[in-house]
Design an enzyme around this catalytic site. Structure first.
Site, short mmCIF file in Angstrom:
data_model
loop_
_atom_site.label_atom_id
_atom_site.label_comp_id
_atom_site.label_asym_id
_atom_site.label_seq_id
_atom_site.Cartn_x
_atom_site.Cartn_y
_atom_site.Cartn_z
CG ASP A 82 5.58 3.72 1.31
OD1 ASP A 82 5.88 4.28 2.06
OD2 ASP A 82 4.75 3.92 1.00
CE1 TYR A 94 -3.45 2.78 0.28
CE2 TYR A 94 -2.86 3.43 1.71
CZ TYR A 94 -3.41 3.55 1.64
OH TYR A 94 -4.67 4.50 1.63
CE LYS A 136 1.94 5.68 8.32
NZ LYS A 136 -0.15 6.44 8.74
#
Length: 445
Positions: free
Chosen positions: A234, A142, A263
């Site tokens: 990522d 994802y 984040k």
């Protein structure tokens, strides 16, 4: 527990918000509890129920819900001086320099507003830099809600994984299984001259937690270098959580060409970032030809929160604390499942953890990975531990979501609500919190 207030709020939300939530993973059945406030390593819902929080906002809350004083002061100062300016600020330079000092692959950083925006921009950058169109991604991985990666299938037969994406958009995305050495070589043999980049998490963090097999990330590095493609890590989830300030790329010793962040790099506020060598990152406008821009990029409140959060981590025992608690959780969970559910698999590293409801396990337990699956070939569980996203999807996901998660919630432990998302330890958690969680696992399993 009483949930009347949350039920009433969800009833209202269904009339004003599609599905009653603003992110699909929050659509817990029969309805989610609505959080009223955070308190250290806990959250308190609208009905006053208190939960140990191992969701931590899906990863950004390295400190839980109590920011260190210097972070809190920096955020309050930034807010008091104005919401935003549409002009550069010193603190965004401070944060970019901090990232460059600590992350092996990074010389320059472009800040954006979300992990999705970061990966969208990284894919565009790779295509612009190489002059190629195709992107290799991991099946079930994802990388945010973007058209280039919401693709399912395999290298030769693939298409959009959601409505709303034209088939032509998915044509240039090549999905391969994580940890499959042959598949990545075959993808480059078939399409190597057209592949702009391989985009992967260093470990799968949104499909359970799947560690890379020994040599896999090195293989991705070698293949991309040999064929003139970029390797994009990522690190939206793993960045500044796995491997400390060097991130997962430092822990695994593999340096990508481009890294995406989110984040933690924003200290719990909305953020994304794309980092890498100056030669590549300067392809972004205005220094290069790959367009990238955003009204809220480099937002001063987010930059202040991110910079002070990372400085605090560099100057204190933050990673030592969260990693020790994470290891204790995984180690003790391993013993619990050996006794109560030997077919299950404990996974994770550093301050990440997850119990995956695998359907089979070995008879022997001696010599197993003691604090989470390491993909070690001599471990008795090696043939049973998930190696890729398809293996995680084959777990008993309905049992996890419909029976286990509610049982943990009723015992006052808030976990990510399905088999797939990671769980996280924060600096606000204590050894007592860990013992409370372990008792809940013993009862719920």
């Amino acid at each position: 527990m009483n949930h009347d207030r949350s039920r009433d709020l969800y009833d209202r939300a269904l009339s004003a918000i599609p599905g009653g939530v603003n992110s699909s993973v929050r659509a817990i059945r029969p309805y989610p509890f609505f959080v009223q406030r955070g308190d250290g390593g806990h959250v308190v819902d609208a009905d006053g129920n208190r939960y140990l929080d191992f969701v931590n906002g899906y990863g950004p809350l390295l400190y839980g819900h109590d920011l260190p004083d210097q972070v809190q002061a920096a955020v309050q100062s930034a807010v008091s001086e104005g919401p935003m300016y549409g002009a550069p600020t010193e603190v965004e330079v401070d944060l970019a320099e901090f990232v460059a000092r600590h992350v092996p692959s990074v010389e320059m950083t472009r800040f954006v507003n979300s992990g999705t925006e970061a990966t969208v921009s990284a894919v565009r950058l790779a295509r612009g830099y190489t002059g190629r169109d195709k992107i290799v991604v991991m099946q079930g991985g994802y990388h945010g809600a973007q058209e280039s990666t919401l693709v399912e299938g395999d290298v030769e037969d693939h298409g959009p994984s959601t409505a709303g994406i034209p088939e032509e958009f998915a044509e240039h995305t090549l999905p391969v299984p994580f940890n499959d050495f042959d598949a990545i070589h075959e993808a480059f043999e078939a399409h190597g001259d057209d592949i702009a980049a391989v985009l992967t998490e260093p470990l799968l963090g949104n499909s359970g937690i799947v560690m890379p097999e020994d040599g896999y990330l090195e293989t991705l590095r070698d293949v991309t270098e040999d064929r003139g493609a970029l390797l994009i890590f990522d690190e939206v989830i793993t960045g500044f959580r796995v491997g400390g300030l060097q991130c997962a790329q430092g822990k695994f010793g593999v340096t990508p060409d481009v890294t995406t962040f989110g984040k933690i790099v924003g200290g719990g506020f909305p953020v994304g970032a794309i980092g890498g060598p100056a030669e590549i990152i300067e392809e972004f406008t205005p220094s290069g030809d790959v367009f990238q821009s955003g009204t809220f990029s480099g937002h001063p409140v987010t930059m202040a929160a991110g910079y002070e959060s990372l400085k605090y981590a560099a100057e204190n025992d933050v990673y030592e604390h969260v990693n020790e608690l994470g290891e204790k959780l995984r180690r003790d969970l391993t013993e619990i499942i050996h006794d109560q559910a030997p077919q299950y698999t404990v996974a994770g590293t550093d301050s990440m953890f997850k119990v995956m409801f695998t359907r089979e396990g070995p008879d022997a337990t001696e010599g197993h990975c003691e604090a989470g699956c390491e993909q070690r070939p001599d471990c008795p569980r090696y043939d049973y531990c998930p190696k890729n996203a398809a293996d995680v999807a084959d777990c008993d996901t309905e049992r996890w979501e419909r029976l286990f998660w509610p049982a943990m919630k009723e015992r006052g432990v808030f976990l990510t609500p399905n088999q797939f998302e990671s769980q996280f330890v924060s600096y606000a958690h204590t050894e007592e919190d860990v013992e409370t969680a372990l008792d809940a696992y013993r009862e719920a399993l």
